[in-house]
Design a protein around this motif. Structure first.
Motif, PDB file in Angstrom:
ATOM      1  N   GLY A 183       0.816  -1.215   0.000  1.00 25.00           N
ATOM      2  CA  GLY A 183       0.000   0.000   0.000  1.00 25.00           C
ATOM      3  C   GLY A 183       0.845   1.259   0.000  1.00 25.00           C
ATOM      4  O   GLY A 183       0.524   2.229  -0.705  1.00 25.00           O
ATOM      5  N   ALA A 184       1.926   1.267   0.774  1.00 25.08           N
ATOM      6  CA  ALA A 184       2.818   2.429   0.800  1.00 25.08           C
ATOM      7  C   ALA A 184       3.488   2.618  -0.560  1.00 25.08           C
ATOM      8  O   ALA A 184       3.617   3.748  -1.052  1.00 25.08           O
ATOM      9  N   ILE A 185       3.894   1.525  -1.174  1.00 23.46           N
ATOM     10  CA  ILE A 185       4.505   1.614  -2.504  1.00 23.46           C
ATOM     11  C   ILE A 185       3.490   2.139  -3.520  1.00 23.46           C
ATOM     12  O   ILE A 185       3.804   3.022  -4.327  1.00 23.46           O
ATOM     13  N   GLN A 186       2.274   1.637  -3.468  1.00 23.08           N
ATOM     14  CA  GLN A 186       1.239   2.106  -4.396  1.00 23.08           C
ATOM     15  C   GLN A 186       0.932   3.586  -4.181  1.00 23.08           C
ATOM     16  O   GLN A 186       0.732   4.334  -5.145  1.00 23.08           O
ATOM     17  N   ALA A 187       0.913   4.026  -2.924  1.00 19.66           N
ATOM     18  CA  ALA A 187       0.674   5.442  -2.629  1.00 19.66           C
ATOM     19  C   ALA A 187       1.800   6.298  -3.211  1.00 19.66           C
ATOM     20  O   ALA A 187       1.549   7.354  -3.805  1.00 19.66           O
ATOM     21  N   ALA A 188       3.048   5.849  -3.056  1.00 18.14           N
ATOM     22  CA  ALA A 188       4.184   6.599  -3.611  1.00 18.14           C
ATOM     23  C   ALA A 188       4.112   6.644  -5.131  1.00 18.14           C
ATOM     24  O   ALA A 188       4.344   7.689  -5.746  1.00 18.14           O
ATOM     25  N   LEU A 189       3.773   5.518  -5.745  1.00 17.80           N
ATOM     26  CA  LEU A 189       3.659   5.488  -7.210  1.00 17.80           C
ATOM     27  C   LEU A 189       2.541   6.403  -7.701  1.00 17.80           C
ATOM     28  O   LEU A 189       2.699   7.102  -8.712  1.00 17.80           O
ATOM     29  N   ALA A 190       1.431   6.425  -6.986  1.00 18.70           N
ATOM     30  CA  ALA A 190       0.310   7.291  -7.372  1.00 18.70           C
ATOM     31  C   ALA A 190       0.698   8.758  -7.268  1.00 18.70           C
ATOM     32  O   ALA A 190       0.407   9.554  -8.166  1.00 18.70           O
ATOM     33  N   LYS A 191       1.374   9.131  -6.181  1.00 15.54           N
ATOM     34  CA  LYS A 191       1.784  10.527  -6.006  1.00 15.54           C
ATOM     35  C   LYS A 191       2.790  10.958  -7.066  1.00 15.54           C
ATOM     36  O   LYS A 191       2.825  12.125  -7.462  1.00 15.54           O
ATOM     37  N   SER A 192       3.616  10.028  -7.526  1.00 17.57           N
ATOM     38  CA  SER A 192       4.680  10.367  -8.476  1.00 17.57           C
ATOM     39  C   SER A 192       4.159  10.671  -9.871  1.00 17.57           C
ATOM     40  O   SER A 192       4.907  11.140 -10.722  1.00 17.57           O
ATOM     41  N   LYS A 193       2.896  10.422 -10.116  1.00 17.85           N
ATOM     42  CA  LYS A 193       2.322  10.726 -11.439  1.00 17.85           C
ATOM     43  C   LYS A 193       2.289  12.239 -11.687  1.00 17.85           C
ATOM     44  O   LYS A 193       2.309  12.682 -12.820  1.00 17.85           O
ATOM     45  N   ASN A 194       2.243  13.025 -10.616  1.00 16.76           N
ATOM     46  CA  ASN A 194       2.239  14.484 -10.743  1.00 16.76           C
ATOM     47  C   ASN A 194       3.681  14.993 -10.695  1.00 16.76           C
ATOM     48  O   ASN A 194       4.138  15.508  -9.677  1.00 16.76           O
ATOM     49  N   THR A 195       4.399  14.848 -11.796  1.00 20.42           N
ATOM     50  CA  THR A 195       5.813  15.221 -11.818  1.00 20.42           C
ATOM     51  C   THR A 195       6.024  16.727 -11.662  1.00 20.42           C
ATOM     52  O   THR A 195       7.132  17.150 -11.320  1.00 20.42           O
ATOM     53  N   ARG A 196       4.987  17.512 -11.885  1.00 18.79           N
ATOM     54  CA  ARG A 196       5.133  18.968 -11.698  1.00 18.79           C
ATOM     55  C   ARG A 196       5.341  19.334 -10.238  1.00 18.79           C
ATOM     56  O   ARG A 196       5.775  20.442  -9.931  1.00 18.79           O
ATOM     57  N   SER A 197       5.044  18.400  -9.326  1.00 13.81           N
ATOM     58  CA  SER A 197       5.228  18.698  -7.901  1.00 13.81           C
ATOM     59  C   SER A 197       6.629  18.337  -7.397  1.00 13.81           C
ATOM     60  O   SER A 197       6.926  18.505  -6.226  1.00 13.81           O
ATOM     61  N   ILE A 198       7.502  17.875  -8.294  1.00 17.85           N
ATOM     62  CA  ILE A 198       8.879  17.556  -7.894  1.00 17.85           C
ATOM     63  C   ILE A 198       9.595  18.835  -7.483  1.00 17.85           C
ATOM     64  O   ILE A 198       9.559  19.842  -8.183  1.00 17.85           O
ATOM     65  N   VAL A 199      10.269  18.772  -6.340  1.00 16.82           N
ATOM     66  CA  VAL A 199      11.105  19.875  -5.858  1.00 16.82           C
ATOM     67  C   VAL A 199      12.531  19.334  -5.779  1.00 16.82           C
ATOM     68  O   VAL A 199      12.833  18.505  -4.921  1.00 16.82           O
ATOM     69  N   ASN A 200      13.374  19.812  -6.686  1.00 17.96           N
ATOM     70  CA  ASN A 200      14.735  19.275  -6.760  1.00 17.96           C
ATOM     71  C   ASN A 200      15.742  20.393  -7.000  1.00 17.96           C
ATOM     72  O   ASN A 200      16.731  20.226  -7.693  1.00 17.96           O
ATOM     73  N   SER A 201      15.473  21.552  -6.404  1.00 20.56           N
ATOM     74  CA  SER A 201      16.285  22.730  -6.682  1.00 20.56           C
ATOM     75  C   SER A 201      17.398  22.967  -5.664  1.00 20.56           C
ATOM     76  O   SER A 201      18.227  23.847  -5.872  1.00 20.56           O
ATOM     77  N   ARG A 202      17.418  22.211  -4.597  1.00 20.57           N
ATOM     78  CA  ARG A 202      18.493  22.380  -3.605  1.00 20.57           C
ATOM     79  C   ARG A 202      19.849  22.057  -4.213  1.00 20.57           C
ATOM     80  O   ARG A 202      19.959  21.181  -5.055  1.00 20.57           O
ATOM     81  N   ASP A 203      20.865  22.730  -3.705  1.00 23.42           N
ATOM     82  CA  ASP A 203      22.231  22.340  -4.053  1.00 23.42           C
ATOM     83  C   ASP A 203      22.472  20.959  -3.462  1.00 23.42           C
ATOM     84  O   ASP A 203      21.955  20.624  -2.388  1.00 23.42           O
ATOM     85  N   MET A 204      23.281  20.163  -4.158  1.00 24.24           N
ATOM     86  CA  MET A 204      23.628  18.846  -3.643  1.00 24.24           C
ATOM     87  C   MET A 204      24.560  19.013  -2.445  1.00 24.24           C
ATOM     88  O   MET A 204      25.396  19.910  -2.419  1.00 24.24           O
ATOM     89  N   MET A 205      24.384  18.115  -1.473  1.00 23.33           N
ATOM     90  CA  MET A 205      25.289  18.151  -0.331  1.00 23.33           C
ATOM     91  C   MET A 205      26.713  17.892  -0.819  1.00 23.33           C
ATOM     92  O   MET A 205      26.943  16.967  -1.586  1.00 23.33           O
TER      93      MET A 205
END
Length: 177
Positions: A151-173
């Protein structure tokens, strides 16, 4: 006699979904091992053993390409096991970044060792937190039941369909904290 007869005599082997698992190898190996014991029959759990010893390069672009091509490619989901030190680990941050670059699903799992502070909050990798807040990533507690894990995996997969909500702008550590 059909030439396909031997194909049908083999038992059906369902394809196991490939899942990349990111975690702090020194502190949280026992939790990864537990995950493998519990779910390896259902999922192909992949981890990056080379990062424990470190990829033999100081070139950040090379290391990121190696993470993407050798570990993230071919998976559909990254699970981040969040223990007490996970938020300090640069390779966990880099693996999360590579996952987001590939627009793969992201699931954070709170390990039993990660206890909430007096404010009721836990400290997790910042890039994971950004994507939980944006609705792209899913957050769950430690899971031992197969139905809850699926169920947790399915929830993560469902949420990932909205790629516009990706936040990946931080500088890498640049280093472990």
């Amino acid at each position: 006699m059909s030439t396909y007869g031997s194909l049908y005599s083999q038992p059906y082997q369902p394809v196991k979904p490939r899942v990349f698992v990111s975690y702090h190898h020194d502190n949280d190996q026992v939790w990864y091992d537990s995950l493998v014991r519990s779910f390896a029959n259902t999922y192909d759990l992949v981890t990056d053993r080379s990062l424990k010893e470190s990829i033999d390069s100081d070139n950040v672009d090379y290391v990121m390409r190696t993470i993407r091509e050798n570990f993230i490619t071919g998976t559909s989901l990254t699970i981040v096991l969040c223990g007490t030190e996970s938020w300090k680990r640069k390779y966990i941050d880099w693996e999360i970044k590579a996952t987001l670059d590939k627009e793969h699903a992201l699931l954070g799992i709170q390990l039993p060792t990660l206890v909430a502070g007096s404010n009721g909050l836990v400290t997790i990798p910042a890039r994971l937190h950004d994507n939980i807040q944006s609705g792209f990533a899913h957050w769950a507690g430690w899971i031992t039941e197969p139905i809850a894990f699926a169920g947790a995996i399915q929830a993560a997969l469902a949420k990932s369909k909205n790629t516009r909500s990706i936040v990946n702008s931080r500088d890498m550590m640049g280093r472990n904290l």
